[in-house]
Design an enzyme around this catalytic site. Structure first.
Site, PDB file in Angstrom:
ATOM      1  CE  LYS A 116      22.636 -33.491 -10.396  1.00  0.00           C
ATOM      2  NZ  LYS A 116      21.522 -33.257 -11.320  1.00  0.00           N
ATOM      3  NE  ARG A 291      11.986 -31.795 -11.881  1.00  0.00           N
ATOM      4  CZ  ARG A 291      13.153 -31.480 -11.328  1.00  0.00           C
ATOM      5  NH1 ARG A 291      14.238 -32.164 -11.630  1.00  0.00           N
ATOM      6  NH2 ARG A 291      13.244 -30.467 -10.488  1.00  0.00           N
TER       7      ARG A 291
END
Ligand code: MV4
Length: 446
Positions: A116, A291
């Protein structure tokens, strides 16, 4: 184009991918655990391979078994769905080494967005607005204090390896900072084997708005507008909509263009979601998912674009089927996640579905992998289906959703349907006035 795709997933998403393959004339291979022999995705696929015992780590996460299934059946590509191996960079690397196409981004892009801190650095470099905070990771409590004083309290400490709400601590003032910082670090180390953390300004009442993008890996990309996923409980989304009730078309075009230009610049290939917190008219990047997401159908409903079709096209080198100027956002769509859970306590309710009747009619889509007589195994997540409703505007969408919820019958187990029957008639929901904390307050005051 591919000849045969192995679907490395189960449940409704395995069916979703299977349907796209059918339309494209591509053969399908289902894989399944011993607990899923009677699953719908196994029944509908052209071929199926049992890849192991019920526990996910031994079956749906078992890379060796999945690669073996691919080689035995001669599949030339794998679609990972969501969850399981969908954001596993090592899996993408292994498939490349085996000359099997991964229907998803390049391993390096998965890796960047999985960290992140790296994701945020990348977003900043590409001109995406981010939450004010530390430049990269923070290891020293005094540095943490200095950063927090600079950006102002409250602050939030997040794990670099976290995401989806895992490993976060809020400090309301300097007195709370040291403990929050140390706790966040040690929890991150224990949970992820990586104690790297970073600090951000804590936004008190944002909405969660995410932008759908698809890149072709050749420097071209499109955005398909946003989804508002603010209605969630314990970081599990419950209800998603497109468009966001909070945005007008100018704001949509602006943030959409920023995201599509950024992923084009990266050379990103495949579907992706750029996640933002949105407060007082400003967007703040938090993460990017590499995704297909559970809630992708609301985007499909308002754009008419089949996202799995686009994923397969770009992975096979056929490019995108549409250009940005051909994409229109029509009407409004809402998705309700039907979970096998008690609608108030959210306690899982596996067992046999004695009767399953889905709603139909104009603007109604149900994506589900279950059927009357199906026994829900206790080993996997509790999503049994999604109800997606489309209308010409939000009012029509809500009317149609109320009607569709009334038609839906799931007997034999508890589901979240009763919650949606309440939500669809709530005043705040009708007004589109909710933030990321709204649902938890609603449930607490019930
Ligand atoms: C935040 C935040 C407030 N301020 N970051 C939770 C999931 C993870 N993806 C990011 N999360 C949050 N990050 C700052 N700077 C509040 C949350 C958050 C949240 C975000 C999206 C959807 C639901 C949420 C529920 C609680 C907290």
């Amino acid at each position: 184009m591919f000849n045969k795709i192995l679907i490395a997933n189960r449940g409704e998403i395995a069916l979703r991918v299977l349907r796209a393959c059918r339309e494209l004339g591509i053969q399908t291979v289902a894989v399944h655990s011993t607990a899923d022999s009677e699953a719908m995705h196994v029944k509908l696929a052209d071929e199926s391979v049992c890849i192991g015992p019920p526990a996910s780590r031994d079956s749906y996460l078992n890379i060796h078994q999945i690669v073996a299934a691919c080689e035995i059946t001669g599949a030339d590509a794998i679609h990972p769905g969501y969850g399981f191996l969908s954001e596993n960079a090592k899996f993408a690397d292994i498939l490349e080494a085996h000359n099997i196409a991964f229907i998803g981004p390049k391993a390096d892009h998965i890796r960047i967005m999985g960290d992140k801190i790296e994701a945020k650095r990348t977003a900043m470099r590409l001109g995406i607005p981010v939450v004010p905070g530390s430049e990269g990771g923070v290891t020293d409590p005094d540095d943490a204090k200095r950063v927090a004083a600079e950006i102002g309290y409250p602050v939030i400490i997040k794990a670099a390896a976290g995401g989806g709400g895992r490993g976060m601590k809020v400090a309301k003032n300097e007195g709370e900072l040291k403990t929050a910082f140390q706790t966040a670090r040690s929890e991150a180390g224990a949970a992820f084997g990586d104690d790297a953390v970073y600090i951000e300004k804590y936004l008190a009442k944002p909405r969660h708005i995410e932008v759908q993008v698809v890149g072709d890996g050749q420097g071209n990309a499109i955005h398909l507008g946003e989804r508002d996923c603010s209605l969630q409980r314990r970081h599990q989304k419950v209800w998603e909509e497109a468009n966001s009730p909070a945005l007008n078309s100018d704001a949509r075009e602006k943030i959409g263009a920023i995201c599509s230009e950024a992923v084009a610049e990266m050379g990103y290939s495949g579907a992706g979601t750029v996640e933002f917190l949105y407060e007082n008219g400003e967007f703040y990047f938090i993460e990017m998912n590499t995704r297909l997401q559970v809630e992708h159908p609301v985007t499909e409903a308002i754009t008419g674009i089949d996202l799995v079709h686009e994923q397969i096209r770009v992975a096979s080198g056929s490019g995108l089927s549409v250009q940005q100027n051909e994409i229109e956002f029509q009407g409004h769509a809402i998705e309700c996640r039907i979970n096998a859970e008690n609608a108030r306590t959210f306690v899982p309710s596996p067992g046999t579905i004695t009767h399953f009747h889905t709603p139909g009619g104009l603007g109604v889509r149900v994506d589900s992998g279950v059927y009357s007589g199906y026994r829900i195994p206790p080993y996997y997540d509790s999503l049994i289906g999604k109800l997606i409703v489309h209308g010409r505007n939000r009012v029509e969408c809500l009317m149609r959703l109320r009607r569709a919820l009334d038609e839906f019958v799931v007997d034999g187990i508890d589901t979240t349907l009763p919650l949606f029957r309440d939500l669809v008639s709530d005043k705040d929901i009708a007004d589109g006035k909710y933030d990321i904390h709204w649902l938890e307050h609603y449930l607490a005051n019930d």
